[in-house]
Scaffold this active site. Structure first.
Site, PDB file in Angstrom:
ATOM      1  N   ARG A  33      -5.161  50.095  62.819  1.00 25.61           N
ATOM      2  CA  ARG A  33      -4.963  51.408  63.437  1.00 25.61           C
ATOM      3  C   ARG A  33      -5.184  51.371  64.954  1.00 25.61           C
ATOM      4  O   ARG A  33      -4.645  52.200  65.684  1.00 25.61           O
ATOM      5  CB  ARG A  33      -5.884  52.446  62.778  1.00 25.61           C
ATOM      6  CG  ARG A  33      -5.629  53.843  63.281  1.00 25.61           C
ATOM      7  CD  ARG A  33      -6.195  54.913  62.361  1.00 25.61           C
ATOM      8  NE  ARG A  33      -5.969  56.229  62.918  1.00 25.61           N
ATOM      9  CZ  ARG A  33      -6.045  57.357  62.244  1.00 25.61           C
ATOM     10  NH1 ARG A  33      -6.339  57.332  60.961  1.00 25.61           N
ATOM     11  NH2 ARG A  33      -5.819  58.512  62.829  1.00 25.61           N
ATOM     12  N   ARG A  87     -18.918  71.866  53.209  1.00 21.02           N
ATOM     13  CA  ARG A  87     -18.809  70.387  53.027  1.00 21.02           C
ATOM     14  C   ARG A  87     -17.365  69.933  52.840  1.00 21.02           C
ATOM     15  O   ARG A  87     -17.101  68.893  52.234  1.00 21.02           O
ATOM     16  CB  ARG A  87     -19.652  69.912  51.847  1.00 21.02           C
ATOM     17  CG  ARG A  87     -21.122  70.210  52.024  1.00 21.02           C
ATOM     18  CD  ARG A  87     -21.982  69.497  51.007  1.00 21.02           C
ATOM     19  NE  ARG A  87     -23.359  69.863  51.201  1.00 21.02           N
ATOM     20  CZ  ARG A  87     -23.924  70.946  50.665  1.00 21.02           C
ATOM     21  NH1 ARG A  87     -23.230  71.742  49.887  1.00 21.02           N
ATOM     22  NH2 ARG A  87     -25.173  71.215  50.924  1.00 21.02           N
ATOM     23  N   LYS A 102       3.419  56.197  62.773  1.00 15.39           N
ATOM     24  CA  LYS A 102       1.997  56.554  62.693  1.00 15.39           C
ATOM     25  C   LYS A 102       1.553  56.630  61.240  1.00 15.39           C
ATOM     26  O   LYS A 102       0.481  56.138  60.871  1.00 15.39           O
ATOM     27  CB  LYS A 102       1.726  57.873  63.419  1.00 15.39           C
ATOM     28  CG  LYS A 102       0.279  58.300  63.268  1.00 15.39           C
ATOM     29  CD  LYS A 102      -0.404  58.796  64.493  1.00 15.39           C
ATOM     30  CE  LYS A 102      -1.907  58.871  64.236  1.00 15.39           C
ATOM     31  NZ  LYS A 102      -2.658  59.519  65.287  1.00 15.39           N
ATOM     32  N   GLU A 136       3.285  59.264  74.837  1.00 13.86           N
ATOM     33  CA  GLU A 136       2.913  58.780  73.492  1.00 13.86           C
ATOM     34  C   GLU A 136       4.160  58.286  72.758  1.00 13.86           C
ATOM     35  O   GLU A 136       4.099  57.309  72.024  1.00 13.86           O
ATOM     36  CB  GLU A 136       2.221  59.876  72.673  1.00 13.86           C
ATOM     37  CG  GLU A 136       0.838  60.269  73.171  1.00 13.86           C
ATOM     38  CD  GLU A 136      -0.270  59.230  72.909  1.00 13.86           C
ATOM     39  OE1 GLU A 136      -0.021  58.215  72.231  1.00 13.86           O
ATOM     40  OE2 GLU A 136      -1.379  59.442  73.421  1.00 13.86           O
ATOM     41  N   HIS A 143      -3.753  52.791  75.944  1.00 10.81           N
ATOM     42  CA  HIS A 143      -4.843  53.754  76.080  1.00 10.81           C
ATOM     43  C   HIS A 143      -6.090  53.204  76.764  1.00 10.81           C
ATOM     44  O   HIS A 143      -6.925  53.995  77.203  1.00 10.81           O
ATOM     45  CB  HIS A 143      -5.233  54.332  74.711  1.00 10.81           C
ATOM     46  CG  HIS A 143      -4.266  55.362  74.214  1.00 10.81           C
ATOM     47  ND1 HIS A 143      -2.933  55.078  73.956  1.00 10.81           N
ATOM     48  CD2 HIS A 143      -4.411  56.679  73.943  1.00 10.81           C
ATOM     49  CE1 HIS A 143      -2.330  56.168  73.543  1.00 10.81           C
ATOM     50  NE2 HIS A 143      -3.196  57.163  73.527  1.00 10.81           N
ATOM     51  N   GLU A 190      -9.551  53.162  60.732  1.00 10.88           N
ATOM     52  CA  GLU A 190      -9.559  52.280  61.903  1.00 10.88           C
ATOM     53  C   GLU A 190     -10.495  51.092  61.747  1.00 10.88           C
ATOM     54  O   GLU A 190     -11.374  50.852  62.567  1.00 10.88           O
ATOM     55  CB  GLU A 190      -9.871  53.068  63.198  1.00 10.88           C
ATOM     56  CG  GLU A 190      -9.424  52.303  64.422  1.00 10.88           C
ATOM     57  CD  GLU A 190      -9.346  53.117  65.706  1.00 10.88           C
ATOM     58  OE1 GLU A 190      -9.417  54.350  65.656  1.00 10.88           O
ATOM     59  OE2 GLU A 190      -9.186  52.480  66.752  1.00 10.88           O
TER      60      GLU A 190
HETATM   61  N1  GLY Z   1      -4.602  58.560  68.219  1.00 15.01           N
HETATM   62  C1  GLY Z   1      -4.943  57.326  67.618  1.00 15.01           C
HETATM   63  C2  GLY Z   1      -5.203  57.422  66.149  1.00 15.01           C
HETATM   64  O1  GLY Z   1      -4.927  58.432  65.554  1.00 15.01           O
HETATM   65  O2  GLY Z   1      -5.707  56.490  65.577  1.00 15.01           O
END
Ligand code: GLY
Length: 334
Positions: A217, A111, A203, A175, A224, A213
């Site tokens: 994000r 887990r 990032k 990228e 993409h 996300e």
């Molecule tokens: N590759 C996109 C992200 O990590 O959100």
């Protein structure tokens, strides 16, 4: 010299070490208390690393096919046979396939156990290895099964990039090109270590603001939407970063037609792609109508066709982009 970029996520925070030779730091970043480590890698990865504790090397197959639940089961069974406990850890040494698999195995074994990524590719160092997206593919689609599971540390050793085939390295720059438009500015003017670290910093900042996300994000997917459509359509010869490069040129053309950016900013898109020797146009053999249809199936298409576009407020998600604009922009990159 190494650069440390923190990913700030409260109790899940971790350092990303960037620089030539940072692989030597592996014993230092093995999570405290881990007595044993499963070191996951691929046969083609030319790096034998010593985590400094008792370890079991697990070699997974090459290629995207390795990202499967079958391989996750094999990894977990090897770890169980070797007696790894929940106090132990996984180290993934490889590109995105290895770090996605290692992270997902870490998310589900007992887990959830701790893991460290040692990213050996440029695509991995500036994107896949950072941010805790882990997972595998199903025959029905890529990355359909996964978990957000953050590593304990990431090592981005820029020495390792020297062994990449030139095309693989150039693909990674697709990228990197994305980050120019996410606030990175003239990244092409920096040396490699500083450039990788600058991408990681962007990032890290985006992930810290939106780990799962929920919104922001999504800007990491700049370029993409078309790239994923190209990859789904097949019948072309492009690597992921090259498809992202074409997608960046396309996203610029869409934003230009929507009046979100001017010709000067469009020229900057082309300049950046050329600086990295990346393609700007659709490879022959792709059907524009099919690509437009695929946009509708993209996972971000909640309400009409959604795109990540540049504009006065920087790159942001734009919903309900008109198909005729998208078709016109497609003509511009043919
Ligand atoms: N590759 C996109 C992200 O990590 O959100």
């Amino acid at each position: 010299m190494s650069i440390v970029v923190p990913v700030e996520l409260a109790e899940r925070s971790y350092p990303v070490h960037v620089g030539a030779g940072v692989r030597e730091l592996l014993p230092e970043v093995i999570p405290e208390g881990a007595k044993r480590v499963a070191l996951i890698t691929q046969a083609g990865i030319p790096w034998e690393l010593d985590p400094g504790v008792d370890h079991e090397v697990i070699v997974v197959p090459d290629g995207e096919e390795a990202k499967s639940l079958t391989v996750v089961e094999q990894i977990c069974r090897r770890m169980a046979t070797a007696g790894l406990t929940r106090a132990d850890a996984i180290v993934g040494v490889g590109g995105g396939v290895v770090t996605d698999l290692a992270g997902f195995a870490a998310a589900v074994y007992h887990r959830g156990i701790r893991f460290v990524s040692v990213s050996t590719t440029l695509l991995g160092q500036v994107d896949a290895a950072i941010g805790g997206k882990t997972g595998v593919n199903l025959p029905e689609g890529k990355n359909l099964v996964g978990a957000f599971w953050q590593p304990s540390a990431v090592l981005c050793d820029t020495d390792m990039l020297a062994t990449l085939p030139p095309r693989e390295f150039r693909s990674g720059m697709g990228e990197v090109a994305k980050y120019h438009f996410l606030g990175g500015g003239r990244l092409d003017a920096l040396g490699l270590d500083e450039r990788v670290a600058a991408c990681v910093r962007i990032k890290a900042e985006v992930v810290a603001a939106d780990e799962r996300e929920g919104g922001r994000r999504a800007i990491l997917n700049y370029g993409h939407t078309l790239a994923h459509a190209i990859e789904t359509a097949g019948g072309y010869d492009l690597r992921h970063g090259e498809a992202v490069a074409v997608g960046i040129a396309y996203a610029g053309e869409v934003a230009l037609r929507l009046g979100r950016i001017g010709e000067d900013r469009m020229a900057e898109h082309r300049r950046v792609l050329s600086a990295y020797d990346l393609p700007h146009s659709l490879p022959p053999g792709l059907d524009p109508e099919q690509l437009l249809d695929l946009f509708q199936r993209d996972k971000k298409a909640i309400d009409g066709i959604t795109f990540v576009l540049d504009g006065d407020h920087g790159v942001e998600t734009v919903v309900g982009v008109d198909r005729t604009v998208l078709a016109d922009a497609m003509e511009a990159i043919r």
